[in-house]
Motif scaffolding. Sequence first.
Motif, PDB file in Angstrom:
ATOM      1  N   THR A  71       0.711  -1.185   0.014  1.00  0.00           N
ATOM      2  CA  THR A  71      -0.135  -0.111  -0.039  1.00  0.00           C
ATOM      3  C   THR A  71       0.871   1.191   0.051  1.00  0.00           C
ATOM      4  O   THR A  71       0.483   2.312  -0.566  1.00  0.00           O
ATOM      5  N   ARG A  75       0.869   4.139  -3.389  1.00  0.00           N
ATOM      6  CA  ARG A  75       0.404   5.370  -3.216  1.00  0.00           C
ATOM      7  C   ARG A  75       1.396   6.431  -4.128  1.00  0.00           C
ATOM      8  O   ARG A  75       1.225   7.853  -4.013  1.00  0.00           O
ATOM      9  N   GLU A 106     -10.735   7.719  11.898  1.00  0.00           N
ATOM     10  CA  GLU A 106      -9.634   7.178  10.843  1.00  0.00           C
ATOM     11  C   GLU A 106      -8.413   7.373  12.019  1.00  0.00           C
ATOM     12  O   GLU A 106      -7.302   6.234  11.638  1.00  0.00           O
ATOM     13  N   TRP A 115     -11.420   0.825   6.648  1.00  0.00           N
ATOM     14  CA  TRP A 115     -10.040   1.746   7.034  1.00  0.00           C
ATOM     15  C   TRP A 115      -9.010   0.997   7.324  1.00  0.00           C
ATOM     16  O   TRP A 115      -7.806   1.082   7.407  1.00  0.00           O
ATOM     17  N   ALA A 165      -6.535  -0.195   5.020  1.00  0.00           N
ATOM     18  CA  ALA A 165      -5.849   0.763   4.240  1.00  0.00           C
ATOM     19  C   ALA A 165      -4.439   0.746   4.813  1.00  0.00           C
ATOM     20  O   ALA A 165      -3.236   1.314   4.423  1.00  0.00           O
ATOM     21  N   ASN A 216      -3.120   2.277   7.142  1.00  0.00           N
ATOM     22  CA  ASN A 216      -2.496   3.529   7.332  1.00  0.00           C
ATOM     23  C   ASN A 216      -1.882   3.626   9.130  1.00  0.00           C
ATOM     24  O   ASN A 216      -2.790   3.067   9.879  1.00  0.00           O
TER      25      ASN A 216
END
Length: 289
Positions: free
Chosen positions: A13, A17, A183, A219, A222, A224
């Motif tokens: 990921t 990006r 998030e 989420w 993802a 993150n």
Amino acid sequence: MDHRSETRDFLTTRRNRITPEQAGLPAYGSNRRVPGLRREEAAMLAGVSVDYYTRLERGNLTGVSDSVLEALARALHLDDAEREHLFDLARQANSGPARTAQASRRRPAQQIRPGVQHILDAMTGAPAYIRNGRLDILASNALGRAVFAPIFDGAARTPNLARFLFLDPGAQDFYHHWEQLAEDVVALLRGEAGRDPYDRALTDLIGELTTRSEVFRTWWAAHNVRLHRSGIKHLHHPVVGELNLGYESMELTDGQGLRINAYSAEPGSTDRDKLDLLASWSATTADRA
């Protein structure tokens, strides 16, 4: 959690990006089959062979040196939180099998030392609580319980910030900018999973949230990670209405991975007056109990 899958998905990921332009590379043609960098481009930027980079991205960080991790972090434009996460993943990959087996057992409950609770209780003008990496609230002062009453009142067990945010229908009314906060919470849990992937209670929490919340599930995928150590919380409190508080999150030096979150309002502000009102309200409520 599957450590190799975690590593693979995180690196993939991050690579996807970054465009060639962002990496300072020429983009030849318009029919690229990947959304970001190709593996050979990421390998070149990190100064390693394509085969070696492919091994890393498949989740095998065993034996990788700090210098290679630093080069990888630069190539993938990792921020401080992401770099820390990468090193955590590598640390877990290089843990011995005996340590892994021991870590997989359920841990004893984290303990709040009496002295720490005394400090919390002495902070009469600042709401504060102590949380662990799973975002369980393990201790608080009276004003902390008053300010965050919806979290405490709605908890059938140890209050947990992530569980409240994603599973309690009142969370979006209590927190302004709920989406950004939620998030951030997912990113905090993802970072904790990198530090402590064998925490069974963390695995159970993530499983519960993934099963019960489509937003969390999206989420979480993802990958993150973020640092979340200071800022401003915008609340709609059921007693005093709108409340805007600055906060600091500070690690306790007890080796348990606990943090104290303390909140404050500007002296002389309306928010300060509302905190004082909540302090008086919570004291009155306690006297009646």
